[in-house]
Design a protein around this motif. Sequence first.
Motif, PDB file in Angstrom:
ATOM      1  N   THR A 131       0.829  -1.207   0.000  1.00  0.00           N
ATOM      2  CA  THR A 131       0.000   0.000   0.000  1.00  0.00           C
ATOM      3  C   THR A 131       0.863   1.256   0.000  1.00  0.00           C
ATOM      4  O   THR A 131       0.544   2.248  -0.675  1.00  0.00           O
ATOM      5  N   SER A 148      -7.231   2.944   0.724  1.00  0.00           N
ATOM      6  CA  SER A 148      -6.368   1.767   0.861  1.00  0.00           C
ATOM      7  C   SER A 148      -5.342   1.966   1.978  1.00  0.00           C
ATOM      8  O   SER A 148      -5.065   1.033   2.745  1.00  0.00           O
ATOM      9  N   ALA A 208      -5.192  -0.268   5.466  1.00  0.00           N
ATOM     10  CA  ALA A 208      -3.980  -0.993   5.853  1.00  0.00           C
ATOM     11  C   ALA A 208      -3.527  -0.591   7.252  1.00  0.00           C
ATOM     12  O   ALA A 208      -3.050  -1.432   8.031  1.00  0.00           O
TER      13      ALA A 208
END
Length: 448
Positions: free
Chosen positions: A29, A181, A185
């Motif tokens: 990520t 994202s 994460a």
Amino acid sequence: MTARADRPSHLGGVRAWVTFGLGVVGYGTAVLGRTTLGVAGLSAVEHFHARASIIATFVVLQLLVYAAMQIPAGVLLDRYGSRRMLTLGLATMGIGQIVMAFADSVTIAIPGRMILGAGDAFVFSSVIRLLPSWFPPRRVPIVTQFVGLSGQLGQIVSALPFAWLLDARGWRTAFLAVTLSALAAAALSWTFLRDRPPGIPAPVRPAVGMRANLRAAARHPGTLLGMWTHWTTCFAPMVFGMMWGFPYLTQGEGVSKPTASLLIGLLAVVGAIVGPMLGVLVQRHPLRRSNLVLAMVAAGLVPWLLVLLWPGPAPLWLLVALCAGLAVGGPGSAIGFDFARTFNPGHRLGAANAVVNLGGFTACVIATQLIGLVLDAAGDGPDYTLGQFRLAMAVQLPLYAVGIVGMYLTRGRARRVLAAQGQVVPPWREALRREWRARTRGLNRPRV
């Protein structure tokens, strides 16, 4: 009792692989967020109505903050552990991406990239620091390469899905997707990640202060060898993937955007193939790691020389060779962290990894800004000729030279340290003779 039976149960078990998976998600990520501007470079020129050197400044300042934060990040990592620092880094990157999503001017976007760089500084070192606590020492080089592979996957997402989303839905939607994202994460890391297996004590902190601990790591020849390894292998593929590869291919070489995206994606695909193989070689030949690094450097440098000297646009096969050669630099740079791991005790591993990481990103900052400055001096963008692009890309050659010289000098010092400890690296002729004898004896040994 076999070595496997004697191995502590927490090393390499299911929980170790779960921890590894969380680290892979975090680093992948981070690389996605780091490389978005490389795909969006030309869109950024139009979006912000800015010159190429200004857009390059986005990446340069991002990397400058990243580099400047390496030492504080390493010190904090040694004190507070990977779980806290990885979560903090990913959340900070998410904040930086929000700023980029809503930015409509350079003055707003630049702080966003700087915030992103500050968060990025904590991610890779945090993930790498987890591995010795969860895996046997012989397996660490291999799983380190798989962590690097997750970064390649992040780059693939940047080169393909993100590029598609940018064209189809526009600037804001694409960057908000990357924001989500990063925050997801961060939430996974905080909820499920653990620094070490249950019942395993934290590394003993040294009696000296943090500055002395950092000084000891930074002065060790093994750490410096790792830093120059990272410098020499890392900066060229990073410059190509993060900023200048896509514009060079599309405007300079006249490659279509879909083909350029595939070529950028090739960096990740080849890296994914080479990484595990390189991890096995490092595991089997730990005294020859620097030679492997030099081979990785040649794989990227030779195609660059051919492309820069080619009369007219380079053929597609040569551009494929260039991207494939640059791709091996990513796995090669991971060897720098293996030098840091084997030459430093556990309580200063975070600081040593930070020094190593500083190498490649410092070179990347220099190259990225110099390329933008040369482009501005050579022409009036945003449309540049192939000759102007090649002149700008040639500024990488002196940086290659500096890194190679640094590697040779520090390798000699590191080998003298090993010799003082009773571990002498034999010359190539003797090493090959020993390998041949071992293989011959193995072939002649009766089979049972």
